[in-house]
Motif scaffolding. Structure first.
Motif, PDB file in Angstrom:
ATOM      1  N   ALA A  24       3.606  -1.838  -6.949  1.00  0.00           N
ATOM      2  CA  ALA A  24       2.445  -2.693  -7.206  1.00  0.00           C
ATOM      3  C   ALA A  24       2.840  -4.147  -7.474  1.00  0.00           C
ATOM      4  O   ALA A  24       2.066  -5.055  -7.167  1.00  0.00           O
ATOM      5  CB  ALA A  24       1.646  -2.147  -8.391  1.00  0.00           C
ATOM      6  N   PHE A  27       2.314  -7.183  -5.018  1.00  0.00           N
ATOM      7  CA  PHE A  27       0.931  -7.632  -4.818  1.00  0.00           C
ATOM      8  C   PHE A  27       0.525  -8.617  -5.904  1.00  0.00           C
ATOM      9  O   PHE A  27      -0.038  -9.675  -5.638  1.00  0.00           O
ATOM     10  CB  PHE A  27      -0.023  -6.436  -4.816  1.00  0.00           C
ATOM     11  N   VAL A  30       1.995 -12.066  -5.341  1.00  0.00           N
ATOM     12  CA  VAL A  30       1.313 -12.933  -4.378  1.00  0.00           C
ATOM     13  C   VAL A  30       0.230 -13.737  -5.071  1.00  0.00           C
ATOM     14  O   VAL A  30       0.121 -14.952  -4.889  1.00  0.00           O
ATOM     15  CB  VAL A  30       0.637 -12.103  -3.264  1.00  0.00           C
ATOM     16  N   VAL A 204      -9.210  -1.854   8.943  1.00  0.00           N
ATOM     17  CA  VAL A 204      -7.905  -2.179   8.361  1.00  0.00           C
ATOM     18  C   VAL A 204      -6.875  -2.436   9.465  1.00  0.00           C
ATOM     19  O   VAL A 204      -6.133  -3.412   9.433  1.00  0.00           O
ATOM     20  CB  VAL A 204      -7.429  -1.031   7.436  1.00  0.00           C
ATOM     21  N   ASN A 208      -5.048  -6.106  10.195  1.00  0.00           N
ATOM     22  CA  ASN A 208      -3.603  -6.256  10.042  1.00  0.00           C
ATOM     23  C   ASN A 208      -2.865  -6.486  11.349  1.00  0.00           C
ATOM     24  O   ASN A 208      -1.678  -6.783  11.340  1.00  0.00           O
ATOM     25  CB  ASN A 208      -3.015  -5.001   9.386  1.00  0.00           C
ATOM     26  N   ASN A 247      -1.831 -16.235   2.042  1.00  0.00           N
ATOM     27  CA  ASN A 247      -1.416 -14.837   1.986  1.00  0.00           C
ATOM     28  C   ASN A 247      -2.326 -14.039   1.052  1.00  0.00           C
ATOM     29  O   ASN A 247      -2.785 -12.945   1.381  1.00  0.00           O
ATOM     30  CB  ASN A 247       0.039 -14.777   1.511  1.00  0.00           C
ATOM     31  N   THR A 250      -5.626 -13.427   2.612  1.00  0.00           N
ATOM     32  CA  THR A 250      -5.562 -12.419   3.670  1.00  0.00           C
ATOM     33  C   THR A 250      -5.534 -11.017   3.061  1.00  0.00           C
ATOM     34  O   THR A 250      -6.118 -10.078   3.598  1.00  0.00           O
ATOM     35  CB  THR A 250      -4.302 -12.633   4.533  1.00  0.00           C
ATOM     36  N   LEU A 251      -4.839 -10.902   1.943  1.00  0.00           N
ATOM     37  CA  LEU A 251      -4.700  -9.603   1.281  1.00  0.00           C
ATOM     38  C   LEU A 251      -5.970  -9.157   0.569  1.00  0.00           C
ATOM     39  O   LEU A 251      -6.304  -7.975   0.551  1.00  0.00           O
ATOM     40  CB  LEU A 251      -3.595  -9.690   0.226  1.00  0.00           C
ATOM     41  N   LEU A 254      -8.666  -6.725   1.969  1.00  0.00           N
ATOM     42  CA  LEU A 254      -8.117  -5.384   2.149  1.00  0.00           C
ATOM     43  C   LEU A 254      -7.960  -4.653   0.835  1.00  0.00           C
ATOM     44  O   LEU A 254      -8.252  -3.464   0.730  1.00  0.00           O
ATOM     45  CB  LEU A 254      -6.730  -5.478   2.786  1.00  0.00           C
ATOM     46  N   MET A 255      -7.487  -5.380  -0.165  1.00  0.00           N
ATOM     47  CA  MET A 255      -7.271  -4.723  -1.456  1.00  0.00           C
ATOM     48  C   MET A 255      -8.596  -4.288  -2.064  1.00  0.00           C
ATOM     49  O   MET A 255      -8.689  -3.210  -2.644  1.00  0.00           O
ATOM     50  CB  MET A 255      -6.509  -5.655  -2.401  1.00  0.00           C
ATOM     51  N   PHE A 258      -9.616  -1.267  -0.272  1.00  0.00           N
ATOM     52  CA  PHE A 258      -8.790  -0.116  -0.632  1.00  0.00           C
ATOM     53  C   PHE A 258      -9.178   0.446  -1.994  1.00  0.00           C
ATOM     54  O   PHE A 258      -9.229   1.654  -2.193  1.00  0.00           O
ATOM     55  CB  PHE A 258      -7.310  -0.502  -0.612  1.00  0.00           C
ATOM     56  N   SER A 262     -10.328   4.072  -1.325  1.00  0.00           N
ATOM     57  CA  SER A 262      -8.959   4.581  -1.123  1.00  0.00           C
ATOM     58  C   SER A 262      -8.959   6.010  -0.611  1.00  0.00           C
ATOM     59  O   SER A 262      -8.150   6.379   0.233  1.00  0.00           O
ATOM     60  CB  SER A 262      -8.160   4.470  -2.421  1.00  0.00           C
ATOM     61  N   ILE A 265      -9.678   5.992   3.093  1.00  0.00           N
ATOM     62  CA  ILE A 265      -8.602   5.369   3.861  1.00  0.00           C
ATOM     63  C   ILE A 265      -7.412   6.316   3.960  1.00  0.00           C
ATOM     64  O   ILE A 265      -6.848   6.530   5.033  1.00  0.00           O
ATOM     65  CB  ILE A 265      -8.187   4.025   3.213  1.00  0.00           C
TER      66      ILE A 265
ATOM     67  N   THR B 112      -1.497   4.066  -5.571  1.00  0.00           N
ATOM     68  CA  THR B 112      -0.554   2.964  -5.752  1.00  0.00           C
ATOM     69  C   THR B 112       0.564   3.025  -4.715  1.00  0.00           C
ATOM     70  O   THR B 112       0.929   2.013  -4.117  1.00  0.00           O
ATOM     71  CB  THR B 112       0.068   3.003  -7.160  1.00  0.00           C
ATOM     72  N   ILE B 118      -1.229  -0.014   3.891  1.00  0.00           N
ATOM     73  CA  ILE B 118      -2.387  -0.649   4.521  1.00  0.00           C
ATOM     74  C   ILE B 118      -2.325  -2.169   4.440  1.00  0.00           C
ATOM     75  O   ILE B 118      -3.284  -2.851   4.779  1.00  0.00           O
ATOM     76  CB  ILE B 118      -3.724  -0.163   3.918  1.00  0.00           C
ATOM     77  N   SER B 120      -0.998  -5.906   5.540  1.00  0.00           N
ATOM     78  CA  SER B 120      -0.509  -6.489   6.785  1.00  0.00           C
ATOM     79  C   SER B 120       0.971  -6.847   6.652  1.00  0.00           C
ATOM     80  O   SER B 120       1.440  -7.294   5.610  1.00  0.00           O
ATOM     81  CB  SER B 120      -1.323  -7.722   7.159  1.00  0.00           C
TER      82      SER B 120
END
Lengths: 276, 301
Positions: A24, A27, A30, A204, A208, A247, A250-251, A254-255, A258, A262, A265, B112, B118, B120
């Motif tokens: 984790a 992430f 970022v 997704v 990506n 960045n 962009t994430l 999606l997060m 998710f 989740s 997915i 997690t 998923i 990019s």
């Protein structure tokens, strides 16, 4: 005895917790770096907490790449792909799951087998074809070829075979609905759980996708977020704050997806492996 | 009677499934066949010279003269082993751990570990480029807490690039493999373990003699997917080492077969040679999957 069991359980949690941290942390990193102004992104020891450079990074980001356009391209391609995949794959899945026809087994096998073909085998002639079609720098080559993808057909066939009762279809037929009418009015609404899985997974994947836009959308205004980020990354006057913010942005979609979906997915992306 | 039935053919299912076949013929089969032809020509993307038939020339060139192809193939195999195959040794114990009834919040851990899959590739690689930065990266900072040595130059040295790439691939795909194995574990009948418990076998022993053999079909499948994916790895090394211009960074350490294929076609504009590389790579994938099948059969029988 009880004590050793407890120690064992605790150490299991410690191992899992440490691994979860490893998975984790990048992430979190970022989003932390996206808030530090460019000259301060790199520091030793590294940043662990948020800074105050968000606004500056945003203006730098917008000055360097057409971020709005890239976001629009990413979103547009992903949404149109999702809609068309959901439509055509459900239709094909309905055909394979609920009809008997000649060569059905062979045709279905062909669909499944097509998934094993590596993507790089056709990429060079495909590119030439797109040049001839005049599709370079348009959304079309990233939407049209995959509109009825094999994976989606597999997913929907599996679902409809197992969870769509024949009685409902027979009743609809007696009521005078045509085959296409049954598909639109009966199958589509009843397949909603599987549609959601397929739709999210398609979104997704499209969001990506990197290699496709890298080759097919060379113009910075026409390209998607992942490719725009690499352009930003390779610029001589690389602005790290802008890169990190790009960045993060962009994430982020999606997060959020998710966190909300989740379960869908994970089940969608592992469907082929778990059932096959 | 036969006549009657023929006239009553229901075309609906054929129409329903037709979009796939139309699209696959146009955008799949046709280009694939075309790429076989292309691989026998000296075919440049730019310039006015017409494509020239060279027979097996492209294949011979790639296999005997070209300085990069074998290097790229070797790099790919190294990354396949350390980035894609070894992670099954982590994913299986991880799945066993999460599957244990002592662990609550299984969904949290599952989610997690799955998250990187998923994400990019561009985002992932940019993050890892920062984490492994020589002077300011988190990894070197953590190392500096425990030792006084010089900072490791991850991205400037051949072995460093391979290590970072392997870590990225592990980080990205362990969660996916773990979920697959978790599903496999849940399908193993509990009675198999009861017998072992009566015999007083240790947990480790139980997993070696019951869990692994039961998982074998899934391991075969997971390894097959790792081979197919690993031999095609392109995006991670391409982005990490800076695209076409750097050709895999120091000593071309990050140059993979697919990366070189893309370079040949879309940077050097040699479509014929690129197509030849594609078919050679396809052959390698088939061979490796054949080996996987043989090994699995041996373990089963």
């Amino acid at each position: 005895m009880i004590r050793t069991v407890r120690i064992k359980t605790v150490s299991m949690y410690v191992v899992l917790g440490l691994m979860a941290l490893v998975f984790a942390y990048p992430f979190y990193n970022v989003f932390v770096l996206a808030t530090w102004p460019s000259q301060q992104v790199l520091r030793f020891p590294p940043h662990f907490f948020f800074g105050g450079g968000l606004a500056e990074n945003m203006s730098q980001l917008l000055a360097r790449i057409p971020f709005g356009l890239n976001f629009y391209n990413s979103l547009g391609i992903a949404l149109l792909s999702t809609i068309s995949v959901v439509f055509f794959c459900t239709m094909a899945g309905f055909g394979f799951a609920k009809y008997q026809f000649r060569f059905k087994r062979q045709l279905y096998f062909f669909v499944i087998a097509s998934m094993a073909i590596p993507g790089f085998l056709n990429i060079i002639p495909f590119y030439k074809m797109m040049v001839r079609f005049g599709w370079i720098n348009t959304w079309l080559p990233l939407i049209v070829p995959g509109m009825a993808g094999a994976f989606g057909i597999f997913l929907m066939t599996q679902f409809l075979e197992n969870s769509l009762p024949d009685d409902i279809l027979d009743a609809a037929r007696i009521d005078g609905l045509s085959d296409f009418g049954i598909f639109i009015r009966i199958v589509f609404p009843l397949a909603r759980p599987a549609l959601a899985v397929l739709g999210i997974v398609t979104f997704v994947g499209s969001w990506n996708n990197f290699t496709g836009p890298l080759i097919l959308l060379p113009k910075i205004e026409a390209t998607t977020l992942p490719v725009a980020l690499t352009v930003l990354n390779s610029r001589v006057d690389n602005n790290l704050g802008a890169l990190m913010l790009g960045n993060a942005l962009t994430l982020l979609p999606l997060m959020i997806m998710f966190i909300l979906f989740s379960r869908q997915i994970i089940s969608g992306l592992t469907a082929g492996a778990v059932k096959g | 009677m036969k006549q009657l039935r023929r006239s009553k053919i229901n075309w609906a299912p054929y129409i329903f499934i037709s979009p796939f076949f139309v699209l696959f013929c146009v955008f799949g089969i046709y280009p694939i066949l075309y790429s076989i032809t292309t691989s026998f020509f000296d075919w440049k993307l730019i310039g006015t010279s017409a494509p020239k038939f060279v027979g097996l020339g492209n294949y011979i060139n790639v296999l005997t003269i070209d300085p990069f192809f074998w290097k790229a193939l070797l790099n790919t195999v190294v990354l396949l082993i350390f980035g894609s195959l070894l992670q099954h040794f982590i994913a299986i114990p991880l799945a066993i751990l999460i599957n244990s009834h002592a662990i609550k919040r299984k969904e949290f851990f599952k989610t997690t570990f799955f998250l990187p899959y998923i994400t990019s590739t561009v985002s992932v690689v940019i993050i890892f480029g920062m984490l492994f930065d020589t002077n300011y990266g988190l990894v070197n900072w953590i190392i500096s807490l425990f030792s006084d040595g010089e900072n490791i130059r991850w991205m400037q040295e051949a072995s460093g690039i391979k290590i970072v790439l392997s870590i990225i691939l592990n980080w990205k795909f362990i969660g996916w493999n773990m979920v697959i194995y978790l599903a496999g574990l849940q399908a193993i009948p509990y009675e198999l373990y009861e017998a072992a418990m009566i015999d007083g076998a240790s947990t480790f022993r139980k997993h070696i003699s019951i869990t692994l053999p039961q998982l074998l079909p899934i391991i075969f499948f997971g390894v097959a997917l790792s081979i197919i994916g690993g031999m095609q790895v392109f995006e991670e090394p391409f982005i990490l080492t800076g695209g076409y211009d750097n050709l895999g960074g120091a000593e071309n350490s990050g140059l993979t077969a697919a990366y070189y294929l893309m370079f040949t076609a879309f940077k050097a504009y040699r479509l014929g040679k690129g197509s030849a590389i594609a078919w050679l790579l396809f052959l390698v994938i088939i061979i490796l999957n054949g080996i996987n099948r043989k090994v699995t059969q041996k373990l089963q029988g």
